[in-house]
Design a protein around this motif. Structure first.
Motif, short mmCIF file in Angstrom:
data_model
loop_
_atom_site.label_atom_id
_atom_site.label_comp_id
_atom_site.label_asym_id
_atom_site.label_seq_id
_atom_site.Cartn_x
_atom_site.Cartn_y
_atom_site.Cartn_z
N ASP A 224 0.86 -1.19 0.00
CA ASP A 224 0.00 0.00 0.00
C ASP A 224 0.90 1.23 0.00
O ASP A 224 0.86 2.05 0.92
CB ASP A 224 -0.92 -0.01 1.22
N THR A 225 1.67 1.38 -1.08
CA THR A 225 2.73 2.39 -1.12
C THR A 225 2.26 3.74 -1.63
O THR A 225 2.92 4.38 -2.44
CB THR A 225 3.90 1.88 -1.97
N LYS A 226 1.12 4.18 -1.13
CA LYS A 226 0.69 5.53 -1.45
C LYS A 226 1.66 6.53 -0.83
O LYS A 226 2.24 6.30 0.23
CB LYS A 226 -0.73 5.79 -0.92
N ILE A 227 1.80 7.66 -1.49
CA ILE A 227 2.72 8.68 -1.02
C ILE A 227 2.37 9.12 0.40
O ILE A 227 3.25 9.49 1.19
CB ILE A 227 2.74 9.88 -2.00
N ASN A 228 1.08 9.06 0.77
CA ASN A 228 0.71 9.50 2.12
C ASN A 228 0.97 8.45 3.18
O ASN A 228 0.58 8.62 4.35
CB ASN A 228 -0.76 9.97 2.17
N ASN A 229 1.65 7.36 2.81
CA ASN A 229 2.09 6.39 3.80
C ASN A 229 3.58 6.54 4.13
O ASN A 229 4.20 5.63 4.68
CB ASN A 229 1.80 4.96 3.34
N VAL A 230 4.14 7.68 3.77
CA VAL A 230 5.51 8.02 4.14
C VAL A 230 5.49 9.29 4.97
O VAL A 230 4.90 10.30 4.55
CB VAL A 230 6.41 8.23 2.90
N MET A 231 6.11 9.25 6.15
CA MET A 231 6.22 10.44 6.98
C MET A 231 7.40 11.27 6.48
O MET A 231 8.53 10.76 6.37
CB MET A 231 6.44 10.05 8.44
N ILE A 232 7.14 12.54 6.16
CA ILE A 232 8.15 13.44 5.64
C ILE A 232 8.45 14.52 6.69
O ILE A 232 7.53 15.15 7.21
CB ILE A 232 7.69 14.12 4.33
N ASP A 233 9.74 14.70 7.02
CA ASP A 233 10.13 15.73 7.98
C ASP A 233 9.79 17.11 7.42
O ASP A 233 10.17 17.45 6.30
CB ASP A 233 11.63 15.63 8.25
N GLU A 234 9.06 17.89 8.20
CA GLU A 234 8.60 19.20 7.72
C GLU A 234 9.75 20.18 7.51
O GLU A 234 9.68 21.05 6.64
CB GLU A 234 7.59 19.79 8.70
N ALA A 235 10.79 20.05 8.30
CA ALA A 235 11.90 21.00 8.19
C ALA A 235 12.85 20.68 7.04
O ALA A 235 13.28 21.57 6.31
CB ALA A 235 12.68 21.04 9.51
N SER A 236 13.16 19.39 6.88
CA SER A 236 14.17 18.99 5.90
C SER A 236 13.60 18.42 4.61
O SER A 236 14.31 18.27 3.63
CB SER A 236 15.12 17.96 6.51
N ASP A 237 12.30 18.06 4.62
CA ASP A 237 11.66 17.37 3.49
C ASP A 237 12.26 15.99 3.25
O ASP A 237 12.12 15.43 2.16
CB ASP A 237 11.74 18.20 2.20
N GLU A 238 12.90 15.40 4.25
CA GLU A 238 13.46 14.06 4.12
C GLU A 238 12.50 13.03 4.69
O GLU A 238 11.81 13.29 5.68
CB GLU A 238 14.81 13.97 4.84
N ALA A 239 12.45 11.86 4.06
CA ALA A 239 11.59 10.79 4.55
C ALA A 239 12.10 10.29 5.89
O ALA A 239 13.30 10.13 6.09
CB ALA A 239 11.55 9.65 3.54
N VAL A 240 11.17 10.03 6.81
CA VAL A 240 11.52 9.55 8.14
C VAL A 240 11.20 8.07 8.28
O VAL A 240 12.05 7.28 8.67
CB VAL A 240 10.78 10.36 9.23
N CYS A 241 9.98 7.67 7.97
CA CYS A 241 9.65 6.26 8.04
C CYS A 241 8.38 5.98 7.25
O CYS A 241 7.63 6.89 6.89
CB CYS A 241 9.49 5.78 9.49
N VAL A 242 8.15 4.70 7.00
CA VAL A 242 6.96 4.22 6.31
C VAL A 242 5.92 3.84 7.36
O VAL A 242 6.25 3.26 8.41
CB VAL A 242 7.31 3.01 5.43
N ILE A 243 4.65 4.14 7.11
CA ILE A 243 3.58 3.83 8.03
C ILE A 243 2.53 2.96 7.34
O ILE A 243 2.68 2.60 6.18
CB ILE A 243 2.92 5.11 8.60
N ASP A 244 1.45 2.65 8.07
CA ASP A 244 0.31 1.87 7.57
C ASP A 244 0.76 0.49 7.10
O ASP A 244 0.86 0.20 5.91
CB ASP A 244 -0.40 2.61 6.45
#
Length: 383
Positions: A224-244
């Motif tokens: 279920d690799t929708k883009i909204n299943n990735v947490m993105i750091d608001e300050a750096s725009d870097e991916a933090v982890c996968v959810i769901d």
């Protein structure tokens, strides 16, 4: 669409988890099609407020909720153990389950529902639509890294949380059976959509055949690799982890990459009604390929790489069939916000299929070029 679960019931559930402090807040998060999700806050004696995610598993979708929880527990534990070998502190960087006061990683409610509790990843957000190439790269890198982290975990250890989830042939046959039955009397309005899908029947077996012949391996995948299943750091725009992680189970990496492209490559949302807005942004696709191969390229075989571009078309077609099936069956699976919502989703996905077909040669060339670049880079560093 708000759930029917009341604040009082959620408060009672939250207090059954072994969380330090006093419950101070609870609010429903109404995104997502399947589960009921709440964000709760607890304040400790020293005034620190920590937030958590509570979710009630949708037993209508996941017929074996305990199997879901066993999968999630095994995968999150495995990922955290692997990350801990490299980092001393994984807090805020990985998804972790919190136990109930009885020691189990889930608690029941009065209606025999199953709830779980995750840490809330602070300072992050999710995106329904990719806004730039950097976000696309980071999301693809995150899903590739997720697959890499579980690449040494046997698929046999996990159950299929939704049997036949990506069995595209079965999805097609079920749609045709629903059309024949026409229980809700809606078939007459979807003639063009059905004709489009029938014209592409010959492609629904491609990945299934690759798996059946052993050309590509069965792996543990997110599914279920929708883009909204990735947490993105608001300050750096870097991916933090996968959810769901409910659909983490044995599958093909092609399904994961294909669904990521489906949800990221167009600037329009998946229920866009102005179909002219649905286009393939090639710079975004290139960033997805770069990000994914940067973390997953080391374990992919040649057949997986060769079919990366095609997988986007296949999964988009599959999702269109699922939306259309649900529309014809009376909207029993996906949450809808208004009448005809699933049909709108289907039409948007079919438009994207057509756009992907028009770009397929360019997309395949992009994958080949990136693989060659990575191979040359690896040889240069070896030398």
């Amino acid at each position: 669409m708000s759930s029917l679960i009341g604040l009082e019931a959620v408060t009672g559930i939250a207090l059954k988890f072994a969380i330090e402090g006093k419950l101070t807040s609870a609010e429903e998060i109404e995104t997502g099609h399947i589960n009921s999700t709440w964000k709760v806050g607890f304040e400790t004696e020293d005034g620190e407020v920590r937030r958590f995610i509570l979710q009630r598993i949708n037993a209508s979708v996941f017929k074996d909720p305990m199997g879901v929880m066993r999968n999630v527990e095994r995968v999150t534990r495995h990922i955290n153990e692997r990350v801990m070998r490299k980092k001393e502190d994984v807090s805020g960087q990985t998804l972790a389950l919190y136990p109930g006061r009885d020691g189990r990683f889930w608690v029941p409610d009065e209606a025999d529902g199953i709830w779980r509790c995750y840490n809330f990843i602070e300072g992050c957000r999710t995106y329904d639509v990719v806004e730039n190439e950097g976000q696309a790269y980071q999301a693809a890198r995150a899903f590739g890294a997720f697959q890499d982290l579980v690449s040494d975990l046997s698929p046999e250890l996990l159950v299929e949380t939704i049997p036949g989830f990506h069995d595209t042939r079965s999805r097609y046959e079920h749609l045709m059976a629903v059309v024949e039955e026409n229980a809700c009397g809606r078939v007459a309005e979807v003639g063009e959509e059905l004709a489009f899908i029938r014209e592409r029947e010959g492609e629904v077996d491609r990945v299934l055949n690759l798996l059946g012949r052993g050309d590509i391996p069965l792996r543990i995948t997110h599914n279920d690799t929708k883009i909204n299943n990735v947490m993105i750091d608001e300050a750096s725009d870097e991916a933090v982890c996968v959810i769901d992680l409910d659909t983490v189970m044995p599958g093909s990496v092609l399904y994961d990459f294909g669904d990521l492209v489906r949800t990221a490559v167009s600037p329009a949302e998946e229920d866009e009604t102005e179909l002219s807005k649905i286009v393939v942004r090639m710079p975004i696709f290139e960033a997805l390929v770069d990000g994914y191969l940067s973390s997953a390229g080391g374990f992919l075989n040649d057949s997986e790489v060769t079919n990366l571009a095609f997988s986007a078309k296949l999964i988009t077609l599959e999702v269109a069939m699922r939306f259309l099936t649900d529309h014809l069956e009376g909207d029993r699976y996906f949450k809808i916000h208004h009448a005809g919502h699933n049909l709108e989703r289907c039409r948007a996905q079919l438009r994207l299929v057509a756009e992907l077909e028009g770009k397929m040669g360019e997309m395949e060339a992009c994958v080949l070029d990136r693989v060659k670049t990575l191979s040359c880079g690896a040889r240069d560093s070896d030398g």
